[in-house]
Enzyme design. Structure first.
Site, PDB file in Angstrom:
ATOM      1  CB  SER A 123      -0.987  -0.095   1.210  1.00 31.75           C
ATOM      2  OG  SER A 123      -1.383   1.244   1.516  1.00 31.75           O
ATOM      3  CE1 TYR A 148      -3.295   0.129   5.273  1.00 32.88           C
ATOM      4  CE2 TYR A 148      -3.694  -2.276   5.800  1.00 32.88           C
ATOM      5  CZ  TYR A 148      -3.601  -1.290   4.665  1.00 32.88           C
ATOM      6  OH  TYR A 148      -3.687  -1.441   3.298  1.00 32.88           O
ATOM      7  CE  LYS A 152      -1.415  -4.222   3.550  1.00 30.89           C
ATOM      8  NZ  LYS A 152      -1.791  -5.438   2.836  1.00 30.89           N
TER       9      LYS A 152
HETATM   10  C1  WQD Z   1      -9.729   9.422   0.936  1.00 27.76           C
HETATM   11  C2  WQD Z   1      -9.954  10.964   1.307  1.00 27.76           C
HETATM   12  C3  WQD Z   1     -10.107  11.601   3.370  1.00 27.76           C
HETATM   13  C4  WQD Z   1     -14.089   9.610   4.272  1.00 27.76           C
HETATM   14  C5  WQD Z   1      -6.782   4.763   2.959  1.00 27.76           C
HETATM   15  C6  WQD Z   1      -5.586   3.865   3.610  1.00 27.76           C
HETATM   16  C7  WQD Z   1      -4.828   3.474   2.378  1.00 27.76           C
HETATM   17  C8  WQD Z   1      -5.596   2.846   1.433  1.00 27.76           C
HETATM   18  C9  WQD Z   1      -6.643   3.455   0.839  1.00 27.76           C
HETATM   19  C10 WQD Z   1      -5.403   0.222   1.993  1.00 27.76           C
HETATM   20  C11 WQD Z   1      -9.468  11.376   2.496  1.00 27.76           C
HETATM   21  C12 WQD Z   1     -11.469  11.808   2.451  1.00 27.76           C
HETATM   22  C13 WQD Z   1     -12.741  10.010   3.564  1.00 27.76           C
HETATM   23  C14 WQD Z   1     -15.062  10.483   4.652  1.00 27.76           C
HETATM   24  C15 WQD Z   1     -13.889  12.295   3.798  1.00 27.76           C
HETATM   25  N1  WQD Z   1      -5.949   1.436   1.876  1.00 27.76           N
HETATM   26  N2  WQD Z   1     -12.790  11.502   3.210  1.00 27.76           N
HETATM   27  N3  WQD Z   1     -14.799  11.793   4.352  1.00 27.76           N
HETATM   28  O1  WQD Z   1      -7.405   7.991   3.787  1.00 27.76           O
HETATM   29  O2  WQD Z   1      -6.385   7.994   1.559  1.00 27.76           O
HETATM   30  O3  WQD Z   1      -6.209   5.880   2.413  1.00 27.76           O
HETATM   31  O4  WQD Z   1      -7.532   3.938   1.975  1.00 27.76           O
HETATM   32  O5  WQD Z   1      -4.234   0.208   1.574  1.00 27.76           O
HETATM   33  O6  WQD Z   1      -3.942   2.395   3.137  1.00 27.76           O
HETATM   34  O7  WQD Z   1      -4.989   4.851   4.305  1.00 27.76           O
HETATM   35  O8  WQD Z   1      -8.390   6.764   1.846  1.00 27.76           O
HETATM   36  O9  WQD Z   1     -10.773   6.791   1.481  1.00 27.76           O
HETATM   37  O10 WQD Z   1     -10.228   6.849   3.732  1.00 27.76           O
HETATM   38  O11 WQD Z   1      -9.944   8.816   2.163  1.00 27.76           O
HETATM   39  O12 WQD Z   1     -13.455  13.534   3.571  1.00 27.76           O
HETATM   40  O13 WQD Z   1     -16.217  10.143   5.414  1.00 27.76           O
HETATM   41  O14 WQD Z   1     -11.343  11.045   1.653  1.00 27.76           O
HETATM   42  O15 WQD Z   1      -9.885  12.705   4.234  1.00 27.76           O
HETATM   43  O16 WQD Z   1      -8.708  12.966   2.117  1.00 27.76           O
HETATM   44  P1  WQD Z   1      -7.102   7.274   2.444  1.00 27.76           P
HETATM   45  P2  WQD Z   1     -10.107   7.296   2.229  1.00 27.76           P
END
Ligand code: WQD
Length: 336
Positions: A123, A148, A152
């Site tokens: 990741s 998490y 990785k």
């Molecule tokens: C994306 C953007 C949030 C929810 C994570 C893991 C990473 C990978 C992918 C496995 C961010 C914003 C989110 C909400 C929001 N997983 N958001 N409101 O954090 O980039 O990555 O998932 O490998 O390891 O860390 O993904 O989808 O959680 O967030 O504004 O209710 O959406 O702030 O900017 P993230 P995400």
């Protein structure tokens, strides 16, 4: 035969479909802790082929040994692992035990049966969040913001060490950025158990009024519209990257890491607007406080995967939004 651990999960199931289409025989082991056994039937609906399925956890050494004794396994693609960032902060010991033990077990049993071809589901979270975008494979690793991410990172170190000690072993580490989307049939998609953390499943739930409103975590970041930027990649592009990695790993020795993303950054508000436009609906959202651990920008430099794996993503952001919504409508509406 290809052993796919975690093969009924989101990325694993889509990869199984593409493996079958590429002519491979597939064996899945999955403990169903974050997926459903019905996915096996859905893979058959799409491909016409029934995969071998074993319900179990890769941490079970005896089970794994029996599997390798019973089946002629040529390569392993290792998806199985807990992956909820927020949950990992609250339950670190469970995350370290499950995500590290599973890999140690797998590598040990592979050695016992002289299986030397391995692809690991890594990741972008292994990159130090303080790094500059776009992230390349040479960007600084570590300083992970959650257990998490550390699992990785540690798994990558374990696999790299094993490759250093065993010149016959070949491994590819695929560092996914933000996987989203669904198979265009609507039979497979992202359907985490419990309340999702990730943006796309939450947008989908708001679109079907399963939850009332999306909270955008902050609009005061140093980006054009103030919301965080990520590199979203369609799960089918991601699945195809594994087919290319399988060809690569069987032709090379040692351990190689590749970024799998599109190389394009998309903000949270851009994602919401694209979802609304392609699905002709409105997403109810409000601007809330920043989420701890979020960084402003995270997107990939994918030149290495393009050059060495011949990987080029083909699906667009519109495809990601269209296919995600299609999956949710076909499944959630029927209360699957
Ligand atoms: C994306 C953007 C949030 C929810 C994570 C893991 C990473 C990978 C992918 C496995 C961010 C914003 C989110 C909400 C929001 N997983 N958001 N409101 O954090 O980039 O990555 O998932 O490998 O390891 O860390 O993904 O989808 O959680 O967030 O504004 O209710 O959406 O702030 O900017 P993230 P995400």
């Amino acid at each position: 035969m290809i052993l796919v651990t975690g093969g009924t999960g989101f990325i694993g199931s889509h990869t199984c479909v593409q493996l079958i289409k590429a002519g491979y025989d597939v064996l899945v082991i999955d403990d169903l802790s974050n997926s459903h056994e019905d996915v096996v039937n859905r893979i058959k609906l799409i491909t016409g082929k029934k995969i071998e399925f074993i319900k179990g956890n890769v941490c079970d050494y005896n089970l794994l040994t029996d599997v390798f004794r019973k089946y002629k396994i040529d390569s392993v693609i290792h998806f199985a692992g807990y992956k909820a960032v927020g949950e990992s902060v609250n339950k670190p010991l469970i995350y370290y035990k499950n995500n590290i033990d599973s890999t140690l077990n797998l590598l040990t049993v592979m050695r016992n049966f002289n299986v030397t071809s391995f692809i690991f589901s890594s990741s972008a979270t292994v990159y130090a969040p303080t790094g500059k975008v776009p992230f390349s494979e040479l960007s600084e690793l570590g300083k992970c913001s959650n257990p998490y991410g550390w699992t990785k990172y540690m798994n990558e170190e374990i696999i790299q060490s094993y490759c250093n000690s065993n010149s016959d072993f070949s491994a590819v580490l695929l560092r996914y950025f933000n996987p989203v989307g669904a198979h265009e049939s609507g039979y497979l998609g992202e359907d985490p158990q419990g309340i999702p953390n990730n943006l796309m499943p939450l947008i989908c739930r708001v679109s079907l009024n399963i939850i009332n409103e999306l909270t955008v975590f902050g609009n005061d970041y140093d980006t054009e519209d103030g919301t965080c930027i990520r590199d979203y990649i369609h799960v089918m592009d991601l699945a195809n990257a594994h087919i290319l990695a399988l060809k690569y790993v069987n032709g090379h020795k040692g351990c190689k890491a590749f970024n799998i993303g599109t190389g394009k950054g998309t903000s949270v508000l851009e994602m919401i607007k694209t979802f609304e436009d392609v699905n002709k609906l409105k997403i109810n959202y409000k601007i809330g406080k920043r989420r701890a651990g979020d960084v402003a920008k995270l997107y990939a430099d994918c030149t290495k995967a393009k050059k060495e794996l011949s990987f080029t993503p083909v699906y667009t952001l519109s495809d990601m939004c269209l296919h995600s919504y299609n999956y949710m409508k076909l499944n959630y509406m029927k209360g699957v």
